[in-house]
Write an enzyme that holds these catalytic residues in place. Sequence first.
Site, mmCIF file in Angstrom:
data_model
loop_
_atom_site.group_PDB
_atom_site.id
_atom_site.type_symbol
_atom_site.label_atom_id
_atom_site.label_comp_id
_atom_site.label_asym_id
_atom_site.label_seq_id
_atom_site.Cartn_x
_atom_site.Cartn_y
_atom_site.Cartn_z
ATOM 1 N N SER A 139 21.858 31.153 1.827
ATOM 2 C CA SER A 139 22.077 30.143 0.787
ATOM 3 C C SER A 139 21.955 30.839 -0.561
ATOM 4 C CB SER A 139 21.019 29.045 0.883
ATOM 5 O OG SER A 139 21.053 28.211 -0.251
ATOM 6 N N TYR A 152 11.810 26.587 1.763
ATOM 7 C CA TYR A 152 13.248 26.719 2.050
ATOM 8 C C TYR A 152 13.835 27.930 1.314
ATOM 9 C CZ TYR A 152 18.206 25.786 2.479
ATOM 10 O OH TYR A 152 19.549 25.925 2.757
HETATM 11 N N1 LIG Z 1 24.435 21.777 2.841
HETATM 12 C C1 LIG Z 1 24.049 22.579 1.882
HETATM 13 O O1 LIG Z 1 24.024 22.197 0.678
HETATM 14 C C2 LIG Z 1 23.669 24.012 2.202
HETATM 15 C C3 LIG Z 1 23.651 24.950 1.160
HETATM 16 C C4 LIG Z 1 23.308 26.257 1.455
HETATM 17 C C5 LIG Z 1 22.998 26.634 2.751
HETATM 18 N N2 LIG Z 1 23.011 25.706 3.748
HETATM 19 C C6 LIG Z 1 22.644 26.143 5.095
HETATM 20 O O2 LIG Z 1 23.712 25.873 5.981
HETATM 21 C C7 LIG Z 1 23.211 25.775 7.307
HETATM 22 C C8 LIG Z 1 23.823 24.557 7.987
HETATM 23 O O3 LIG Z 1 23.356 23.394 7.326
HETATM 24 P P1 LIG Z 1 24.293 22.127 7.043
HETATM 25 O O4 LIG Z 1 24.435 22.014 5.585
HETATM 26 O O5 LIG Z 1 25.493 22.156 7.897
HETATM 27 O O6 LIG Z 1 23.253 20.974 7.468
HETATM 28 P P2 LIG Z 1 23.296 19.865 8.613
HETATM 29 O O7 LIG Z 1 24.569 19.109 8.552
HETATM 30 O O8 LIG Z 1 22.008 19.130 8.452
HETATM 31 O O9 LIG Z 1 23.279 20.708 9.968
HETATM 32 C C9 LIG Z 1 22.133 21.412 10.377
HETATM 33 C C10 LIG Z 1 22.325 21.881 11.800
HETATM 34 O O10 LIG Z 1 21.140 22.590 12.213
HETATM 35 C C11 LIG Z 1 20.713 22.064 13.463
HETATM 36 N N3 LIG Z 1 19.258 22.148 13.595
HETATM 37 C C12 LIG Z 1 18.318 21.747 12.720
HETATM 38 N N4 LIG Z 1 17.098 21.888 13.256
HETATM 39 C C13 LIG Z 1 17.272 22.386 14.510
HETATM 40 C C14 LIG Z 1 16.403 22.728 15.569
HETATM 41 N N5 LIG Z 1 15.076 22.570 15.463
HETATM 42 N N6 LIG Z 1 16.929 23.217 16.704
HETATM 43 C C15 LIG Z 1 18.265 23.350 16.854
HETATM 44 N N7 LIG Z 1 19.157 23.046 15.874
HETATM 45 C C16 LIG Z 1 18.663 22.559 14.737
HETATM 46 C C17 LIG Z 1 21.166 20.612 13.441
HETATM 47 O O11 LIG Z 1 21.352 20.139 14.778
HETATM 48 P P3 LIG Z 1 20.424 19.052 15.530
HETATM 49 O O12 LIG Z 1 19.858 18.130 14.505
HETATM 50 O O13 LIG Z 1 21.398 18.419 16.466
HETATM 51 O O14 LIG Z 1 19.394 19.859 16.219
HETATM 52 C C18 LIG Z 1 22.533 20.718 12.756
HETATM 53 O O15 LIG Z 1 23.523 21.043 13.680
HETATM 54 C C19 LIG Z 1 21.683 25.721 7.190
HETATM 55 O O16 LIG Z 1 21.142 26.984 7.501
HETATM 56 C C20 LIG Z 1 21.456 25.417 5.709
HETATM 57 O O17 LIG Z 1 20.231 25.910 5.243
HETATM 58 C C21 LIG Z 1 23.348 24.405 3.506
#
Ligand SMILES: NC(=O)c1ccc[n+]([C@@H]2O[C@H](COP(=O)([O-])OP(=O)(O)OC[C@H]3O[C@@H](n4cnc5c(N)ncnc54)[C@H](OP(=O)(O)O)[C@@H]3O)[C@@H](O)[C@H]2O)c1
Length: 258
Positions: A139, A152
């Site tokens: 990120s 985070y």
């Molecule tokens: N969205 C943003 O603004 C942003 C910005 C920078 C970086 N990121 C990074 O991008 C990545 C993906 O996030 P996203 O934005 O796509 O968020 P999201 O829509 O909330 O998806 C998060 C994913 O992680 C899985 N997850 C969470 N806890 C878990 C656990 N204990 N075991 C297995 N799977 C787990 C969730 O699946 P389940 O709930 O089904 O387990 C879901 O598939 C993350 O690493 C996040 O830090 C996001």
Amino acid sequence: MSDKHTVLVTGASRGIGLELAKLFAADGHDLVLVARSADAMEALAAELRQAHGVEVRVEPADLGDPASRAQLVARLADTSIDVLVNNAGFGSNGAFHELDVDAEMSQLAVNVGALTELTGRFLPGMVERGRGRVLNIASTAGFQAGPYMAVYYATKAYVISFTEAIAFELKGTGVTATAHCPGATHTGFALQAGTSKNKLFTAGAVASAADVAQHAYAAMWAGKPLAIHGFSNWMGAFMTRFGPRSVSARITSVLNKH
Ligand SMILES: NC(=O)c1ccc[n+]([C@@H]2O[C@H](COP(=O)([O-])OP(=O)(O)OC[C@H]3O[C@@H](n4cnc5c(N)ncnc54)[C@H](OP(=O)(O)O)[C@@H]3O)[C@@H](O)[C@H]2O)c1
């Protein structure tokens, strides 16, 4: 790396991980989908099998739980993972001393522990076979301290540092490692972290998960050690190199506070 691969994507049940899974399937790669939400992954798997004729395995696991991770690795003992995408992750919002310590520890376990363990389990096989890719979703949070999202931001600094280090070690092996840094992105992340009303998500441009996934996908195949999505995110990360760290922490505190 243009032939068929077996790709493990964590956090494939929604958001950026789901979009990444779609890109791999569209290019004919077989998939192993990992997250906790089995139903969502089964629905995605059915869609991808039908649309692209690829093999898709659904492997539900709680990546924050070492026992669940060990069971996952054991179930995959006979599977050569050619591409590992460590995408699962989550955040939280508030002053660290007011947050639930158990939830913060489980954030460390998913964002750092699972990412490190899965890399450690699957990377040796890739090096032995002389081909592979590791894509770690970090990120822009990883470039400075993040008041009100302290853990985070620190986990994402780890992801960047760890990935850049192994990318260096992997030179000449046929395997590459990429840390990809999205900025604010429309997914379930902000709602889950309690940050959807923060300035980071309301004051500036918020990317689509599909655009972020596409950028990460290209950077990974190109073997880039580090890639930042979007010019303004790149500028932000670049500028943190020049100002005092206290200034970037202050700016970030404004973006992260309710
Ligand atoms: N969205 C943003 O603004 C942003 C910005 C920078 C970086 N990121 C990074 O991008 C990545 C993906 O996030 P996203 O934005 O796509 O968020 P999201 O829509 O909330 O998806 C998060 C994913 O992680 C899985 N997850 C969470 N806890 C878990 C656990 N204990 N075991 C297995 N799977 C787990 C969730 O699946 P389940 O709930 O089904 O387990 C879901 O598939 C993350 O690493 C996040 O830090 C996001």
